[in-house]
Scaffold this motif. Structure first.
Motif, PDB file in Angstrom:
ATOM      1  N   UNK A   1      17.331  55.370  35.878  1.00  0.00           N
ATOM      2  CA  UNK A   1      16.084  54.680  35.628  1.00  0.00           C
ATOM      3  C   UNK A   1      16.345  53.294  35.046  1.00  0.00           C
ATOM      4  N   UNK A   2      17.312  53.177  34.131  1.00  0.00           N
ATOM      5  CA  UNK A   2      17.621  51.870  33.550  1.00  0.00           C
ATOM      6  C   UNK A   2      18.101  50.897  34.614  1.00  0.00           C
ATOM      7  N   UNK A   3      18.906  51.409  35.554  1.00  0.00           N
ATOM      8  CA  UNK A   3      19.437  50.524  36.589  1.00  0.00           C
ATOM      9  C   UNK A   3      18.309  49.980  37.454  1.00  0.00           C
ATOM     10  N   UNK A   4      17.314  50.801  37.765  1.00  0.00           N
ATOM     11  CA  UNK A   4      16.174  50.332  38.550  1.00  0.00           C
ATOM     12  C   UNK A   4      15.386  49.283  37.784  1.00  0.00           C
ATOM     13  N   UNK A   5      15.253  49.460  36.481  1.00  0.00           N
ATOM     14  CA  UNK A   5      14.566  48.473  35.649  1.00  0.00           C
ATOM     15  C   UNK A   5      15.285  47.129  35.716  1.00  0.00           C
ATOM     16  N   UNK A   6      16.609  47.156  35.584  1.00  0.00           N
ATOM     17  CA  UNK A   6      17.370  45.909  35.597  1.00  0.00           C
ATOM     18  C   UNK A   6      17.400  45.273  36.987  1.00  0.00           C
ATOM     19  N   UNK A   7      17.333  46.086  38.035  1.00  0.00           N
ATOM     20  CA  UNK A   7      17.256  45.523  39.385  1.00  0.00           C
ATOM     21  C   UNK A   7      15.944  44.764  39.563  1.00  0.00           C
ATOM     22  N   UNK A   8      14.858  45.330  39.074  1.00  0.00           N
ATOM     23  CA  UNK A   8      13.573  44.642  39.136  1.00  0.00           C
ATOM     24  C   UNK A   8      13.575  43.382  38.288  1.00  0.00           C
ATOM     25  N   UNK A   9      14.179  43.473  37.111  1.00  0.00           N
ATOM     26  CA  UNK A   9      14.277  42.318  36.232  1.00  0.00           C
ATOM     27  C   UNK A   9      15.136  41.223  36.860  1.00  0.00           C
ATOM     28  N   UNK A  10      16.190  41.593  37.575  1.00  0.00           N
ATOM     29  CA  UNK A  10      17.043  40.619  38.253  1.00  0.00           C
ATOM     30  C   UNK A  10      16.263  39.886  39.341  1.00  0.00           C
ATOM     31  N   UNK A  11      15.417  40.609  40.064  1.00  0.00           N
ATOM     32  CA  UNK A  11      14.591  39.962  41.089  1.00  0.00           C
ATOM     33  C   UNK A  11      13.589  39.002  40.459  1.00  0.00           C
ATOM     34  N   UNK A  12      13.026  39.407  39.328  1.00  0.00           N
ATOM     35  CA  UNK A  12      12.097  38.539  38.610  1.00  0.00           C
ATOM     36  C   UNK A  12      12.809  37.287  38.096  1.00  0.00           C
TER      37      UNK A  12
END
Length: 50
Positions: A1-12
């Motif tokens: 779940x944390x990795x998905x959060x950071x992937x979204x944050x990286x796109x942002x």
């Protein structure tokens, strides 16, 4: 779940923050704000990949 959060944050980050590598910024001449943004992007990218 944390990795998905950071992937979204990286796109942002990619959309909102400037890319200093494309601007060929010299890190030795960068301001403190530019270094903070650069460090934040590196941190988020590292967390998104690992």
């Amino acid at each position: 779940m944390k990795q998905n959060f950071f992937k979204g944050l990286a796109k942002l980050n990619k959309l909102l923050l400037p890319s200093y590598s494309k601007q060929q910024l010299d890190l030795s001449k960068a301001t403190k704000l530019q270094l903070a943004i650069f460090g934040w992007r590196v941190y988020v990218t590292k967390r998104a990949l690992g």
